[in-house]
Design an enzyme around this catalytic site. Structure first.
Site, short mmCIF file in Angstrom:
data_model
loop_
_atom_site.label_atom_id
_atom_site.label_comp_id
_atom_site.label_asym_id
_atom_site.label_seq_id
_atom_site.Cartn_x
_atom_site.Cartn_y
_atom_site.Cartn_z
N TYR A 121 0.89 -1.07 0.08
CA TYR A 121 -0.07 -0.11 0.19
C TYR A 121 0.97 1.60 0.07
O TYR A 121 1.72 1.38 0.54
CB TYR A 121 -0.95 0.03 1.31
CG TYR A 121 -1.89 0.81 1.43
CD1 TYR A 121 -2.96 1.15 1.10
CD2 TYR A 121 -1.40 2.10 1.71
CE1 TYR A 121 -4.52 2.09 1.11
CE2 TYR A 121 -2.66 3.24 1.78
CZ TYR A 121 -3.83 2.67 2.01
OH TYR A 121 -5.04 3.62 1.98
N ARG A 138 10.36 -16.80 11.40
CA ARG A 138 9.70 -16.18 12.24
C ARG A 138 8.74 -17.05 13.20
O ARG A 138 8.38 -16.10 13.92
CB ARG A 138 9.11 -15.61 11.17
CG ARG A 138 10.05 -14.79 10.07
CD ARG A 138 10.93 -13.46 10.96
NE ARG A 138 11.78 -13.47 10.43
CZ ARG A 138 12.82 -12.13 10.61
NH1 ARG A 138 13.10 -12.65 11.99
NH2 ARG A 138 13.28 -11.31 9.90
#
Length: 301
Positions: A121, A223
């Site tokens: 974005y 992660r």
């Protein structure tokens, strides 16, 4: 709220529409398609598209019938063989595209994994929403005294409240100034590409992230690890649940050999052999540094 009314309406419309196809589909991940899985206070992940399944992995592996694969008869056994021996190429035959909403500081850590396709974005063209990640009180912790990249004991009482107040007040103030700088209807205002520099790192951004399964497993191995930063680990945990429903054989092998396994150095293997023979081994006699020995103890303990 994680989803805007427009985003929810888009999801409802997409899930209400079905398409005929002759390509391989997986019922487990079809259930996840387009749905937003909440993460943190305002974030989410959602599956936009996928390609391939467990069969795509074994199909690719059997094209060449490399050494060792001829003796593996079933798909699950072959996938475990590939994972066990680090044959990564067949896993690249599967891909997934995710829509992720996450804090900017998490995104900057995430983007270190450069083996994916990303479109974020843009705050050059659009105005970011007034949404900030504010940790829960139990997730506030002091700096670790033994790990420069980690957390120590949790903050409590007035100290925790003070930190939460700073985070909320500073984020609100920065966003107020951001809105003032970009101007209103009767003002020209500062360019959005400049005004965004004043936004805090805990504001939420969004991106589309497309990655193949081999590189996704590498991301998850780091992660989803217990030592990973909490704020990115919760995204990895959510993705793990999706992948488990997408490629169950591959995820089972990954969970066993990567998440649940351990890699030992030559010195560590030597120490383990000596221990199995009944020899007493200490850090001083191991040939390892204190850090290596501490990690070794964590594996065998």
């Amino acid at each position: 709220m994680p989803l805007s009314p427009d985003q929810q309406a888009e999801i409802d419309a997409l899930r209400a529409t079905s398409h005929q196809t002759i390509r391989a589909t997986v019922p487990g991940i079809e259930e996840h398609l387009y749905k937003a899985i909440p993460v943190l206070d305002h974030g989410f992940i959602r599956v936009i598209d996928y390609m391939g399944d467990d069969n795509a992995i074994t199909q690719a592996a059997r094209v060449s019938y490399g050494k060792g694969t001829k003796s593996v008869q079933n798909d699950e056994g072959l996938i475990r063989y590939l994972m066990r021996h680090w044959h990564s190429t067949p896993f690249e035959m599967c891909e997934i595209k995710l829509h992720v909403k996450l804090p900017v500081f998490v995104a900057r850590q995430w983007i270190r994994h450069r083996t994916a396709n990303v479109n974020e974005y843009s705050a050059r063209y659009s105005i970011l929403d007034r949404e900030f990640y504010i940790p829960a009180p139990e997730d506030l912790a002091a700096q670790s005294v033994i790990n420069n990249q980690g957390r120590g004991e949790a903050l409590s009482g007035e100290e925790a409240q003070r930190v939460l107040r700073y985070l909320q007040d500073d984020a609100t103030r920065c966003y107020d100034h951001y809105e003032e700088m970009i101007g209103q209807d009767d003002q020209q205002g500062l360019a959005r590409e400049l005004a965004r520099m004043n936004l805090p790192a805990n504001i939420f951004t969004q991106w589309y992230w497309k990655v193949d399964l081999h590189n996704l497993f590498h991301f998850l191995r780091l992660r989803a690890d217990a030592h990973a930063q909490y704020e990115i680990r919760v995204y990895a945990d959510a993705i793990c649940e999706v992948v488990k429903d997408w490629v169950p054989f591959a995820y089972g092998a990954f969970e066993d050999y990567r998440l649940g396994g351990a890699q030992l150095s030559g010195k560590a293997l030597d120490c383990l052999r000596r221990m199995l023979k009944g020899e007493e081994v200490t850090q001083e006699t191991s040939g390892m540094s204190k850090g290596e020995w501490r990690e070794f103890e964590g594996v065998i303990g």
